[in-house]
Design an enzyme around this catalytic site. Structure first.
Site, PDB file in Angstrom:
ATOM      1  N   GLU A  34       0.809  -1.218   0.000  1.00  0.00           N
ATOM      2  CA  GLU A  34       0.000   0.000   0.000  1.00  0.00           C
ATOM      3  C   GLU A  34       0.845   1.271   0.000  1.00  0.00           C
ATOM      4  OE1 GLU A  34      -2.917  -0.411   3.089  1.00  0.00           O
ATOM      5  OE2 GLU A  34      -3.869  -2.115   2.089  1.00  0.00           O
ATOM      6  N   LYS A  50     -15.722  -1.597   2.012  1.00  0.00           N
ATOM      7  CA  LYS A  50     -14.981  -2.087   0.855  1.00  0.00           C
ATOM      8  C   LYS A  50     -15.978  -2.660  -0.145  1.00  0.00           C
ATOM      9  CE  LYS A  50     -10.734  -3.304   3.378  1.00  0.00           C
ATOM     10  NZ  LYS A  50      -9.942  -4.425   3.942  1.00  0.00           N
ATOM     11  N   LYS A 105      -9.539   5.560   3.471  1.00  0.00           N
ATOM     12  CA  LYS A 105      -8.283   4.826   3.600  1.00  0.00           C
ATOM     13  C   LYS A 105      -7.858   4.412   2.208  1.00  0.00           C
ATOM     14  CE  LYS A 105      -7.260   0.981   5.727  1.00  0.00           C
ATOM     15  NZ  LYS A 105      -7.262  -0.232   6.570  1.00  0.00           N
TER      16      LYS A 105
END
EC number: 4.2.1.11
Length: 423
Positions: free
Chosen positions: A205, A337, A388
């Protein structure tokens, strides 16, 4: 003129070099919507099924040609002529076609690709931004970014047990300035790690992935970086963790291999409480394993008034599981998500449930991403207040920040950057 006239799926690569599904949806008016589906590394056991080919002769078994074929040969013929302005109807049609609880017949990656591409096509047809199409006239809140600047756990080949160490530039006056503050802290951290002779290689990430003495040392390096960048920890920039505790939950205990510790649920909550006290943490995600609901309840009771306690693997963006979690006092926030549930509509339903129940929402990427920026628009569309989407490196992460900068510019004086972190 917003009816579907063509649907085409293909196999492309994600940010880890693994195959994923990309879908084009073409409408009668001539516009095309395109979407690429992300993929996770640390996944909840109850997530919707990501269909892989399991053919060892291609991509080590990770190919997605079956999911692509399901779009092109099964889903497409059934939705030609469908009006994309009816997103809920389109998604329900695909859910019914699949007929399973976890979308295992057609694959969540097949269904979600169509769902996202259709939403984008409908927005283009209406000549409005995606965030406006999904969220309507009230979409105006820019999210505070949760920037993952040190990676561990399943996201990096290092010795850290905790998966993500994040900064939240909530003291910024705007999203654009928040991104700047985060970037400055990220680059300052790189200089510090280099000076200490530590690795500045990055994880999945985009955060650094050094081997450190302990999980706490990662927090201390971040605090040092915040200060050396000219900001105040806890005032300008806060700190958050994603423990991804299911990854180190073994035989009913939590095993910190890097520190040689084996903890009970209560001892782990004690540990988190000490971190909150010493480092002024603002948020902990997946602090307990997804099956440890007793531990979740204990953590929520003890820390829920002073800390955002985010459920990811424990809720998997599933409205039925989330509803049960709310009733049993699990957490006070939910990570969202898209690919955990598999359609835009079900994602929006879960977000609405969170808002009605007083839970905060954090829109999230996956560790396997693409250049697709759908989640940036989604965060603004639903006024989530938090997002995020990784660190300040790797174009698959930075693409989302750049899209948010564009959205903030487009909103102008109508845009709001939250003064209260947990909106």
């Amino acid at each position: 003129m917003t009816e579907i006239i063509d649907v085409k799926a293909r196999e492309i690569l994600d940010s880890r070099g693994n195959p994923t599904v990309e879908v084009d949806v073409v409408l009668a008016c001539g516009v095309q919507g395109r979407a690429a589906v992300p993929s996770g590394a640390s996944t909840g056991t109850r997530e919707a099924l990501e269909m892989r080919d399991q053919d060892a002769s291609r991509f080590l078994g990770k190919g997605v040609l079956k999911a692509v074929a399901n779009v092109n040969e099964v889903i497409a013929p059934e939705i030609i002529g469908f009006d994309t302005m009816d997103q809920a109807g389109l998604d329900r049609t695909m859910i019914d076609m699949d007929g399973t609880e976890n979308k295992s017949r057609l694959g969540a990656n097949a269904i979600l690709g169509v769902s996202m591409a259709a939403a984008r096509a409908a927005a283009k047809a209406a000549e409005i931004p995606l965030y406006r199409h999904i969220g309507g006239i009230n979409a105006r809140i820019l999210p505070v970014p949760m920037m993952n600047i040190i990676n561990g756990g399943a996201h990096a080949p290092n010795n850290l047990d905790i998966q993500e160490f994040m900064i939240l530039p909530f003291g910024a006056p705007s999203l654009c300035e928040a991104v700047r503050m985060g970037a400055e802290t990220f680059h300052t951290l790189k200089k510090i790690l280099k000076k200490e002779g530590l690795s500045t290689a990055v994880g999945d990430e985009g955060g650094f992935a050094p081997n450190l003495k302990s999980n706490e040392e990662a927090i201390e390096f971040i605090i040092r970086a915040i200060e050396e960048a000219g900001y105040r920890p806890g005032k300008d920039i806060g700190i958050a963790l994603d423990a991804a505790a299911s990854e180190f939950y073994k035989n009913g205990k939590y095993v910190f291999e890097s520190e040689g510790q084996v903890l009970t649920s209560e001892e782990l909550v004690d540990y988190y409480e000490s971190l909150v006290t010493r480092y002024a943490l603002y948020s902990i995600e997946d602090g307990l394993a997804e099956q440890d609901w007793t531990g979740w309840q204990m953590m929520t009771k003890r820390l829920g008034d002073s800390l955002q306690i985010v459920g990811d693997d424990v809720f998997v963006t599933n409205p039925d599981i989330f509803r049960k979690g709310i009733s049993e006092g699990i957490g006070n926030s939910i990570l969202i998500k898209l690919n955990q549930i598999g359609t835009v509509t079900e994602t929006l339903d879960t977000i609405q449930m969170a808002k009605e129940s007083g839970y905060t929402t954090v829109i999230s990427h996956r560790s396997g991403e693409t250049e697709d920026t759908f989640i940036a628009d989604l965060a603004v569309a639903v006024n989530a207040g938090q997002i995020k989407t990784g660190s300040l490196s790797r174009s698959d992460r930075v693409a989302k920040y750049n899209q948010l900068i564009r959205i903030e510019e487009a909103l102008g004086m109508g845009g709001i950057f939250p003064e209260d972190l947990f909106v």
